[in-house]
Design a protein around this motif. Structure first.
Motif, PDB file in Angstrom:
ATOM      1  N   LEU A 168      69.935  25.992  28.433  1.00 38.55           N
ATOM      2  CA  LEU A 168      70.653  24.735  28.196  1.00 38.55           C
ATOM      3  C   LEU A 168      71.754  24.895  27.155  1.00 38.55           C
ATOM      4  O   LEU A 168      72.271  23.905  26.632  1.00 38.55           O
ATOM      5  CB  LEU A 168      69.672  23.646  27.746  1.00 38.55           C
ATOM      6  CG  LEU A 168      68.482  23.364  28.676  1.00 38.55           C
ATOM      7  CD1 LEU A 168      67.640  22.215  28.136  1.00 38.55           C
ATOM      8  CD2 LEU A 168      68.932  23.059  30.095  1.00 38.55           C
ATOM      9  N   ALA A 169      72.136  26.132  26.888  1.00 36.48           N
ATOM     10  CA  ALA A 169      73.069  26.420  25.787  1.00 36.48           C
ATOM     11  C   ALA A 169      74.418  25.736  25.948  1.00 36.48           C
ATOM     12  O   ALA A 169      75.063  25.383  24.959  1.00 36.48           O
ATOM     13  CB  ALA A 169      73.265  27.931  25.657  1.00 36.48           C
ATOM     14  N   GLY A 170      74.861  25.524  27.181  1.00 41.67           N
ATOM     15  CA  GLY A 170      76.181  24.945  27.394  1.00 41.67           C
ATOM     16  C   GLY A 170      76.198  23.433  27.488  1.00 41.67           C
ATOM     17  O   GLY A 170      77.244  22.831  27.792  1.00 41.67           O
ATOM     18  N   LEU A 171      75.075  22.805  27.214  1.00 42.65           N
ATOM     19  CA  LEU A 171      74.972  21.350  27.328  1.00 42.65           C
ATOM     20  C   LEU A 171      74.916  20.684  25.951  1.00 42.65           C
ATOM     21  O   LEU A 171      74.457  21.282  24.983  1.00 42.65           O
ATOM     22  CB  LEU A 171      73.717  20.973  28.110  1.00 42.65           C
ATOM     23  CG  LEU A 171      73.629  21.472  29.557  1.00 42.65           C
ATOM     24  CD1 LEU A 171      72.249  21.191  30.117  1.00 42.65           C
ATOM     25  CD2 LEU A 171      74.704  20.821  30.414  1.00 42.65           C
ATOM     26  N   GLU A 172      75.376  19.440  25.910  1.00 38.44           N
ATOM     27  CA  GLU A 172      75.173  18.639  24.708  1.00 38.44           C
ATOM     28  C   GLU A 172      73.823  17.947  24.836  1.00 38.44           C
ATOM     29  O   GLU A 172      73.582  17.209  25.788  1.00 38.44           O
ATOM     30  CB  GLU A 172      76.273  17.583  24.550  1.00 38.44           C
ATOM     31  CG  GLU A 172      76.075  16.720  23.310  1.00 38.44           C
ATOM     32  CD  GLU A 172      77.007  15.532  23.250  1.00 38.44           C
ATOM     33  OE1 GLU A 172      76.845  14.707  22.327  1.00 38.44           O
ATOM     34  OE2 GLU A 172      77.886  15.411  24.135  1.00 38.44           O
ATOM     35  N   ILE A 173      72.963  18.198  23.877  1.00 35.02           N
ATOM     36  CA  ILE A 173      71.639  17.576  23.887  1.00 35.02           C
ATOM     37  C   ILE A 173      71.679  16.326  23.020  1.00 35.02           C
ATOM     38  O   ILE A 173      72.055  16.371  21.849  1.00 35.02           O
ATOM     39  CB  ILE A 173      70.559  18.558  23.408  1.00 35.02           C
ATOM     40  CG1 ILE A 173      70.466  19.726  24.403  1.00 35.02           C
ATOM     41  CG2 ILE A 173      69.209  17.860  23.270  1.00 35.02           C
ATOM     42  CD1 ILE A 173      69.489  20.801  23.992  1.00 35.02           C
ATOM     43  N   LYS A 174      71.315  15.218  23.636  1.00 36.89           N
ATOM     44  CA  LYS A 174      71.385  13.930  22.947  1.00 36.89           C
ATOM     45  C   LYS A 174      70.032  13.488  22.384  1.00 36.89           C
ATOM     46  O   LYS A 174      69.971  12.779  21.382  1.00 36.89           O
ATOM     47  CB  LYS A 174      71.909  12.867  23.902  1.00 36.89           C
ATOM     48  CG  LYS A 174      73.301  13.174  24.447  1.00 36.89           C
ATOM     49  CD  LYS A 174      73.755  12.108  25.424  1.00 36.89           C
ATOM     50  CE  LYS A 174      75.170  12.394  25.927  1.00 36.89           C
ATOM     51  NZ  LYS A 174      75.635  11.366  26.890  1.00 36.89           N
ATOM     52  N   LYS A 175      68.972  13.915  23.072  1.00 32.49           N
ATOM     53  CA  LYS A 175      67.643  13.436  22.667  1.00 32.49           C
ATOM     54  C   LYS A 175      66.581  14.449  23.102  1.00 32.49           C
ATOM     55  O   LYS A 175      66.682  15.033  24.184  1.00 32.49           O
ATOM     56  CB  LYS A 175      67.366  12.074  23.312  1.00 32.49           C
ATOM     57  CG  LYS A 175      66.035  11.435  22.950  1.00 32.49           C
ATOM     58  CD  LYS A 175      65.928  10.071  23.631  1.00 32.49           C
ATOM     59  CE  LYS A 175      64.630   9.356  23.334  1.00 32.49           C
ATOM     60  NZ  LYS A 175      64.544   8.044  24.016  1.00 32.49           N
ATOM     61  N   THR A 309      70.331  15.378  28.259  1.00 29.06           N
ATOM     62  CA  THR A 309      71.584  16.121  28.109  1.00 29.06           C
ATOM     63  C   THR A 309      72.753  15.335  28.696  1.00 29.06           C
ATOM     64  O   THR A 309      72.560  14.287  29.325  1.00 29.06           O
ATOM     65  CB  THR A 309      71.500  17.475  28.830  1.00 29.06           C
ATOM     66  OG1 THR A 309      71.513  17.256  30.251  1.00 29.06           O
ATOM     67  CG2 THR A 309      70.221  18.216  28.469  1.00 29.06           C
ATOM     68  N   ASP A 310      73.958  15.875  28.494  1.00 33.27           N
ATOM     69  CA  ASP A 310      75.136  15.177  29.009  1.00 33.27           C
ATOM     70  C   ASP A 310      75.305  15.363  30.520  1.00 33.27           C
ATOM     71  O   ASP A 310      75.542  14.396  31.239  1.00 33.27           O
ATOM     72  CB  ASP A 310      76.413  15.622  28.267  1.00 33.27           C
ATOM     73  CG  ASP A 310      76.581  17.128  28.203  1.00 33.27           C
ATOM     74  OD1 ASP A 310      75.692  17.881  28.658  1.00 33.27           O
ATOM     75  OD2 ASP A 310      77.622  17.572  27.667  1.00 33.27           O
ATOM     76  N   PHE A 311      75.118  16.577  31.062  1.00 36.96           N
ATOM     77  CA  PHE A 311      75.393  16.817  32.474  1.00 36.96           C
ATOM     78  C   PHE A 311      74.149  16.851  33.363  1.00 36.96           C
ATOM     79  O   PHE A 311      74.198  16.447  34.521  1.00 36.96           O
ATOM     80  CB  PHE A 311      76.174  18.136  32.649  1.00 36.96           C
ATOM     81  CG  PHE A 311      77.632  17.994  32.358  1.00 36.96           C
ATOM     82  CD1 PHE A 311      78.523  17.560  33.329  1.00 36.96           C
ATOM     83  CD2 PHE A 311      78.125  18.262  31.092  1.00 36.96           C
ATOM     84  CE1 PHE A 311      79.869  17.412  33.045  1.00 36.96           C
ATOM     85  CE2 PHE A 311      79.472  18.116  30.793  1.00 36.96           C
ATOM     86  CZ  PHE A 311      80.351  17.694  31.782  1.00 36.96           C
ATOM     87  N   LEU A 312      73.025  17.343  32.847  1.00 36.42           N
ATOM     88  CA  LEU A 312      71.809  17.430  33.656  1.00 36.42           C
ATOM     89  C   LEU A 312      70.918  16.206  33.492  1.00 36.42           C
ATOM     90  O   LEU A 312      69.837  16.157  34.070  1.00 36.42           O
ATOM     91  CB  LEU A 312      71.019  18.696  33.300  1.00 36.42           C
ATOM     92  CG  LEU A 312      71.675  20.038  33.639  1.00 36.42           C
ATOM     93  CD1 LEU A 312      70.730  21.185  33.307  1.00 36.42           C
ATOM     94  CD2 LEU A 312      72.067  20.098  35.106  1.00 36.42           C
ATOM     95  N   GLN A 313      71.357  15.253  32.696  1.00 35.55           N
ATOM     96  CA  GLN A 313      70.546  14.069  32.393  1.00 35.55           C
ATOM     97  C   GLN A 313      69.237  14.516  31.734  1.00 35.55           C
ATOM     98  O   GLN A 313      69.269  15.131  30.702  1.00 35.55           O
ATOM     99  CB  GLN A 313      70.316  13.230  33.659  1.00 35.55           C
ATOM    100  CG  GLN A 313      71.607  12.810  34.359  1.00 35.55           C
ATOM    101  CD  GLN A 313      72.580  12.089  33.430  1.00 35.55           C
ATOM    102  OE1 GLN A 313      72.193  11.232  32.661  1.00 35.55           O
ATOM    103  NE2 GLN A 313      73.847  12.457  33.513  1.00 35.55           N
ATOM    104  N   GLU A 314      68.090  14.239  32.367  1.00 40.28           N
ATOM    105  CA  GLU A 314      66.814  14.566  31.740  1.00 40.28           C
ATOM    106  C   GLU A 314      66.182  15.813  32.360  1.00 40.28           C
ATOM    107  O   GLU A 314      66.065  15.916  33.579  1.00 40.28           O
ATOM    108  CB  GLU A 314      65.836  13.395  31.842  1.00 40.28           C
ATOM    109  CG  GLU A 314      66.242  12.195  30.989  1.00 40.28           C
ATOM    110  CD  GLU A 314      65.184  11.108  30.981  1.00 40.28           C
ATOM    111  OE1 GLU A 314      64.252  11.182  31.822  1.00 40.28           O
ATOM    112  OE2 GLU A 314      65.265  10.202  30.135  1.00 40.28           O
ATOM    113  N   VAL A 315      65.799  16.730  31.483  1.00 38.90           N
ATOM    114  CA  VAL A 315      65.075  17.933  31.896  1.00 38.90           C
ATOM    115  C   VAL A 315      63.728  17.904  31.186  1.00 38.90           C
ATOM    116  O   VAL A 315      63.669  17.788  29.960  1.00 38.90           O
ATOM    117  CB  VAL A 315      65.839  19.213  31.510  1.00 38.90           C
ATOM    118  CG1 VAL A 315      65.014  20.454  31.857  1.00 38.90           C
ATOM    119  CG2 VAL A 315      67.201  19.257  32.179  1.00 38.90           C
TER     120      VAL A 315
END
Length: 342
Positions: A168-175, A309-315
Motif C-alpha cells: 500500500l506504499a503508493g496510497l494515502e492512508i486516511k484511517k 485509502t484514497d484509491f482502494l477505499q477500504e482494505v
C-alpha cells in the motif's frame, strides 16, 4: 549463505520461532540457499547458551518445555552478562524476544541499542521498545546501515506492517481501524456465547490467552502500544500513551452483550487512527458495531484491521493475532527479509 543469530528470550514466541527453524531447515536451504545458525540463546530463568558451532535447537526446546535449565541438560552455558554477550559474541542479527515492558521498554531497548551500534540487524516482537522508542531506534539503524524489523509487534504472523509498508506504499492512508488484541476479542466472543465476564476472563487465562494479571489486555494497554506503533509507521506521527483515548472492556457485562445482540449489533475493542483536519485522532475503546461492519464477524482470538485509502477505499486484513507459532512466523519472515531473500 549463512546467517548467525543471537536470541534473547526463549518463551512462547522464542520456542515457536525455533520450532519453525527446525521444520523449515530444508526449505531455507533449497528455496533460499540460506543456513541459519543460532549461536546463542539468552534467558532469565533457563540460563544462557553460547555455542559458536550452533546451538542444538532440538535439545534446547526439549529442555525448556520440560522446565529444566540449559545447564541441567549439559548445554554449553555461560554466566557472562547479557550486555557483554551482545557486545562480544559473533552474530549477524539479534532476535530480541524478551518480556514486554510498556513502562520504559527496558531492558530490551538497551539490548537493541547495543546490537544496532555494532551494526547488527535486529528483529523483535517486543512491543515495548518499538512503541516507546521507535524513532530513536530507527535512526540508529539507519545511521549504522542495518535493518530493524518488528512485524510481530502488532498482529503476530498476520503481515499488517509489511502490507502497509510495501503493497500500500503508493496510497494515502486516511484511517486505520481494527481489532488488534486477540485476548479481549476472545472474551467478548465467549460473552456473546453466554459466559459472564469473569467466566470468560478465567477461561481465557486457562487457555493461555491472558497473563495471571490480565490488566494489559482487558484495560486496553496492549492495544494502545500497538496503536502507537501504527501511528508512527503509517502516519509518521509519534504518540505518547496519554495521547490515545483509552477504555478497556472490564466494565462490560453479559447484559450489555445480550442487549447489543437484540439490536443486531456486537461489542468489539477497537483501535482507531484517523487523520482529520490535519490532526491524528487516536483511540482504543469498546465500540458497538452493526453486524454489517467488516469487523463485526471477527471472532475468537482472530485480529482484523481495516485500512481506508484514497484509491482502494477500504482494505481489510484478517488473521491470527496471537500464538507462539503465529508470532514465531512473523520473526521467521523478518529473518528472510534481513537475509535479503524477500
Amino acid at each position: 549463505m549463512e546467517l548467525k543469530i543471537l536470541m534473547i528470550g526463549f518463551g512462547h514466541v522464542g520456542r515457536g520461532f525455533a520450532d519453525l527453524l527446525i521444520k523449515k531447515e530444508q526449505l531455507l536451504r533449497q528455496k533460499f540457499d540460506l543456513s541459519v545458525k543460532i549461536v546463542g540463546i539468552v534467558t532469565r530463568s533457563k540460563g544462557k547458551i553460547i555455542d559458536p558451532e550452533g546451538v542444538d535447537l532440538q535439545r534446547a526446546l526439549k529442555t525448556s518445555q520440560a522446565g529444566k535449565t540449559f545447564k541441567d541438560s549439559g548445554l554449553p552455558t555461560t554466566d557472562v552478562l547479557t550486555e557483554s554477550l551482545l557486545a562480544s559474541v559473533d552474530y549477524d542479527a539479534l532476535v530480541e524476544l524478551s518480556i514486554t515492558n510498556l513502562t520504559d521498554g527496558q531492558p530490551a531497548t538497551s539490548y537493541i541499542r547495543i546490537a544496532l551500534e555494532r551494526r547488527k540487524d535486529v528483529i523483535t516482537a517486543n512491543k515495548g521498545p518499538i512503541a516507546l522508542h521507535l524513532d530513536e531506534l530507527k535512526e540508529l539503524a539507519r545511521k549504522n546501515g542495518v535493518q530493524l524489523r518488528y512485524e510481530g509487534t502488532v498482529m503476530a504472523g498476520t503481515p499488517l506492517i509489511n502490507l502497509i509498508r510495501s503493497n500500500l506504499a503508493g496510497l494515502e492512508i486516511k484511517k486505520v481501524q481494527g481489532i488488534v488484541n486477540g485476548s479481549t476479542n476472545y472474551i467478548l466472543t465467549r460473552m456473546e456465547e453466554g459466559l459472564e465476564y469473569d467466566q470468560a476472563v478465567a477461561e481465557a487465562r486457562q487457555l493461555g490467552y491472558l497473563e495471571a494479571d490480565p490488566t494489559a489486555d482487558v484495560e486496553g494497554w496492549d492495544a494502545v502500544a500497538k496503536t502507537m506503533i501504527l501511528a508512527r509507521d503509517v502516519f509518521n506521527v509519534s504518540l505518547s500513551k496519554e495521547a490515545i483515548q483509552r477504555k478497556g472492556i472490564s466494565a462490560l457485562r453479559k447484559a450489555d452483550v445480550e442487549r447489543a445482540r437484540t439490536e443486531n449489533r456486537v461489542w468489539k475493542l477497537i483501535a482507531t487512527l484517523e487523520k482529520e483536519n490535519g490532526a491524528l485522532n487516536a483511540s482504543v475503546q469498546p465500540q458497538l458495531l452493526d453486524m454489517s461492519h467488516p469487523l463485526a464477524g471477527v471472532r475468537g482470538t482472530t485480529n482484523a484491521v481495516t485500512i481506508t485509502t484514497d484509491f482502494l477505499q477500504e482494505v481489510t486484513i484478517v488473521g491470527p493475532g496471537a500464538g507462539e507459532r503465529e508470532t514465531g512466523y512473523a520473526v521467521f519472515n523478518d529473518l528472510l527479509a534481513v537475509a535479503g531473500k524477500l
